[in-house]
Design a protein around this motif. Sequence first.
Motif, PDB file in Angstrom:
ATOM      1  N   GLY A 159       0.801  -1.215   0.000  1.00 36.08           N
ATOM      2  CA  GLY A 159       0.000   0.000   0.000  1.00 36.08           C
ATOM      3  C   GLY A 159       0.830   1.260   0.000  1.00 36.08           C
ATOM      4  N   HIS A 160       0.359   2.234   0.765  1.00 34.13           N
ATOM      5  CA  HIS A 160       0.826   3.621   0.665  1.00 34.13           C
ATOM      6  C   HIS A 160       1.208   4.183   2.032  1.00 34.13           C
ATOM      7  CE1 HIS A 160      -1.354   3.620  -3.245  1.00 34.13           C
ATOM      8  NE2 HIS A 160      -2.208   2.865  -2.584  1.00 34.13           N
ATOM      9  N   ASN A 161       2.014   5.222   1.974  1.00 37.55           N
ATOM     10  CA  ASN A 161       2.255   6.043   3.147  1.00 37.55           C
ATOM     11  C   ASN A 161       1.277   7.211   3.111  1.00 37.55           C
ATOM     12  OD1 ASN A 161       4.105   4.868   4.746  1.00 37.55           O
ATOM     13  ND2 ASN A 161       5.789   6.249   4.254  1.00 37.55           N
ATOM     14  N   PRO A 162       0.957   7.796   4.243  1.00 41.54           N
ATOM     15  CA  PRO A 162       1.522   7.540   5.559  1.00 41.54           C
ATOM     16  C   PRO A 162       0.904   6.346   6.298  1.00 41.54           C
ATOM     17  CG  PRO A 162      -0.021   9.342   5.736  1.00 41.54           C
ATOM     18  CD  PRO A 162       0.030   8.952   4.260  1.00 41.54           C
ATOM     19  N   GLY A 163      -0.096   5.707   5.735  1.00 40.81           N
ATOM     20  CA  GLY A 163      -0.792   4.631   6.437  1.00 40.81           C
ATOM     21  C   GLY A 163       0.099   3.479   6.860  1.00 40.81           C
ATOM     22  N   LEU A 164       0.963   2.998   5.954  1.00 40.82           N
ATOM     23  CA  LEU A 164       1.816   1.861   6.314  1.00 40.82           C
ATOM     24  C   LEU A 164       2.785   2.230   7.427  1.00 40.82           C
ATOM     25  CD1 LEU A 164       2.665   0.206   2.864  1.00 40.82           C
ATOM     26  CD2 LEU A 164       0.951  -0.505   4.535  1.00 40.82           C
ATOM     27  N   GLU A 165       3.381   3.399   7.320  1.00 41.77           N
ATOM     28  CA  GLU A 165       4.300   3.865   8.353  1.00 41.77           C
ATOM     29  C   GLU A 165       3.568   3.998   9.695  1.00 41.77           C
ATOM     30  OE1 GLU A 165       6.216   8.108   8.673  1.00 41.77           O
ATOM     31  OE2 GLU A 165       7.287   6.912   7.165  1.00 41.77           O
ATOM     32  N   ASP A 166       2.400   4.588   9.666  1.00 31.48           N
ATOM     33  CA  ASP A 166       1.617   4.740  10.895  1.00 31.48           C
ATOM     34  C   ASP A 166       1.209   3.390  11.466  1.00 31.48           C
ATOM     35  OD1 ASP A 166       1.845   7.482  10.757  1.00 31.48           O
ATOM     36  OD2 ASP A 166      -0.147   7.780   9.872  1.00 31.48           O
ATOM     37  N   LEU A 167       0.968   2.417  10.608  1.00 37.06           N
ATOM     38  CA  LEU A 167       0.634   1.073  11.073  1.00 37.06           C
ATOM     39  C   LEU A 167       1.792   0.488  11.878  1.00 37.06           C
ATOM     40  CD1 LEU A 167      -1.395  -1.279  11.067  1.00 37.06           C
ATOM     41  CD2 LEU A 167      -0.369  -2.030   8.901  1.00 37.06           C
ATOM     42  N   VAL A 168       3.010   0.680  11.397  1.00 38.35           N
ATOM     43  CA  VAL A 168       4.181   0.226  12.160  1.00 38.35           C
ATOM     44  C   VAL A 168       4.196   0.907  13.522  1.00 38.35           C
ATOM     45  CG1 VAL A 168       6.714   0.219  12.277  1.00 38.35           C
ATOM     46  CG2 VAL A 168       5.562  -0.318  10.114  1.00 38.35           C
ATOM     47  N   PHE A 169       3.980   2.221  13.544  1.00 39.15           N
ATOM     48  CA  PHE A 169       4.018   2.956  14.809  1.00 39.15           C
ATOM     49  C   PHE A 169       2.931   2.490  15.773  1.00 39.15           C
ATOM     50  CE2 PHE A 169       5.777   6.649  12.126  1.00 39.15           C
ATOM     51  CZ  PHE A 169       7.049   6.117  12.180  1.00 39.15           C
ATOM     52  N   ASP A 170       1.756   2.145  15.242  1.00 37.53           N
ATOM     53  CA  ASP A 170       0.669   1.683  16.104  1.00 37.53           C
ATOM     54  C   ASP A 170       0.883   0.258  16.597  1.00 37.53           C
ATOM     55  OD1 ASP A 170      -0.601   4.120  15.917  1.00 37.53           O
ATOM     56  OD2 ASP A 170      -2.053   3.457  14.409  1.00 37.53           O
ATOM     57  N   LEU A 171       1.427  -0.604  15.747  1.00 42.59           N
ATOM     58  CA  LEU A 171       1.577  -2.008  16.129  1.00 42.59           C
ATOM     59  C   LEU A 171       2.808  -2.279  16.984  1.00 42.59           C
ATOM     60  CD1 LEU A 171       0.573  -3.872  12.823  1.00 42.59           C
ATOM     61  CD2 LEU A 171      -0.828  -3.484  14.873  1.00 42.59           C
ATOM     62  N   VAL A 172       3.877  -1.523  16.773  1.00 39.45           N
ATOM     63  CA  VAL A 172       5.139  -1.762  17.476  1.00 39.45           C
ATOM     64  C   VAL A 172       5.249  -0.793  18.655  1.00 39.45           C
ATOM     65  CG1 VAL A 172       7.658  -1.797  17.257  1.00 39.45           C
ATOM     66  CG2 VAL A 172       6.216  -2.558  15.341  1.00 39.45           C
ATOM     67  N   PRO A 173       5.357  -1.325  19.875  1.00 39.67           N
ATOM     68  CA  PRO A 173       5.446  -0.434  21.046  1.00 39.67           C
ATOM     69  C   PRO A 173       6.648   0.507  20.960  1.00 39.67           C
ATOM     70  CG  PRO A 173       5.234  -2.741  21.723  1.00 39.67           C
ATOM     71  CD  PRO A 173       5.449  -2.735  20.239  1.00 39.67           C
ATOM     72  N   ASP A 174       6.461   1.715  21.433  1.00 32.53           N
ATOM     73  CA  ASP A 174       7.529   2.708  21.478  1.00 32.53           C
ATOM     74  C   ASP A 174       8.176   2.659  22.860  1.00 32.53           C
ATOM     75  OD1 ASP A 174       9.236   4.772  20.886  1.00 32.53           O
ATOM     76  OD2 ASP A 174       7.707   6.346  21.016  1.00 32.53           O
ATOM     77  N   ASP A 175       8.750   1.494  23.170  1.00 32.13           N
ATOM     78  CA  ASP A 175       9.318   1.289  24.508  1.00 32.13           C
ATOM     79  C   ASP A 175      10.805   0.955  24.469  1.00 32.13           C
ATOM     80  OD1 ASP A 175       9.325  -1.248  23.452  1.00 32.13           O
ATOM     81  OD2 ASP A 175       7.958  -2.122  24.938  1.00 32.13           O
ATOM     82  N   GLY A 176      11.436   1.181  23.317  1.00 33.33           N
ATOM     83  CA  GLY A 176      12.858   0.903  23.185  1.00 33.33           C
ATOM     84  C   GLY A 176      13.173  -0.546  22.855  1.00 33.33           C
TER      85      GLY A 176
END
Length: 181
Positions: A108-125
């Motif tokens: 697919g397309h950005n920004p959706g795919l990029e945002d999907l990574v950010f939503d699915l992968v925790p931002d905890d290091g």
Amino acid sequence: MKRLTLLRHAKSDWLDRSLRDFDRPLNARGLKGAKAMGYYAAEKKMVFDAVVASPAVRVTETIDHFETAYGQTLHPDWDRRIYLASSVTLIDVLRGVNDSANHVLMVGHNPGLEDLVFDLVPDDGSSPLRDVVEEKFPTAALAIMDLSIDSWAKLDNRTAKLIEVTRPRDLDPELGPQDDD
């Protein structure tokens, strides 16, 4: 455990301003990038149980050239909802995937795919690769995530571990950033 691979469409052509965004084809660099990623997927022996993709021309052409290099036909399910979709919509699409599919490729397309990574992968290091996506998820890039779910219907935020990000420039320096990026 499920696996999700995201493939952003390859570099598209902006020369014909009369075309609708949906109808834009790939440019020469995009064709080369899509093939590079297909060769890479073949080399890594990636096997996809299901493919869901936007029907936009630049995505269909990305898949065509990816398949040529990959050496297998993918038989995508074309889903108009993926075209310029938000992460929320992409999660809804994925929740509808049959549970017999353990490894899904979404194109697919950005920004959706990029945002999907950010939503699915925790931002905890716990995933340093998340920083690579934050820097830029360029055209024709692949992101592979392992999901701690047993059913696609259970897909939710922070359920993934990002295990790989591969950009075209990682495979061929000529496919790196240029003035038109």
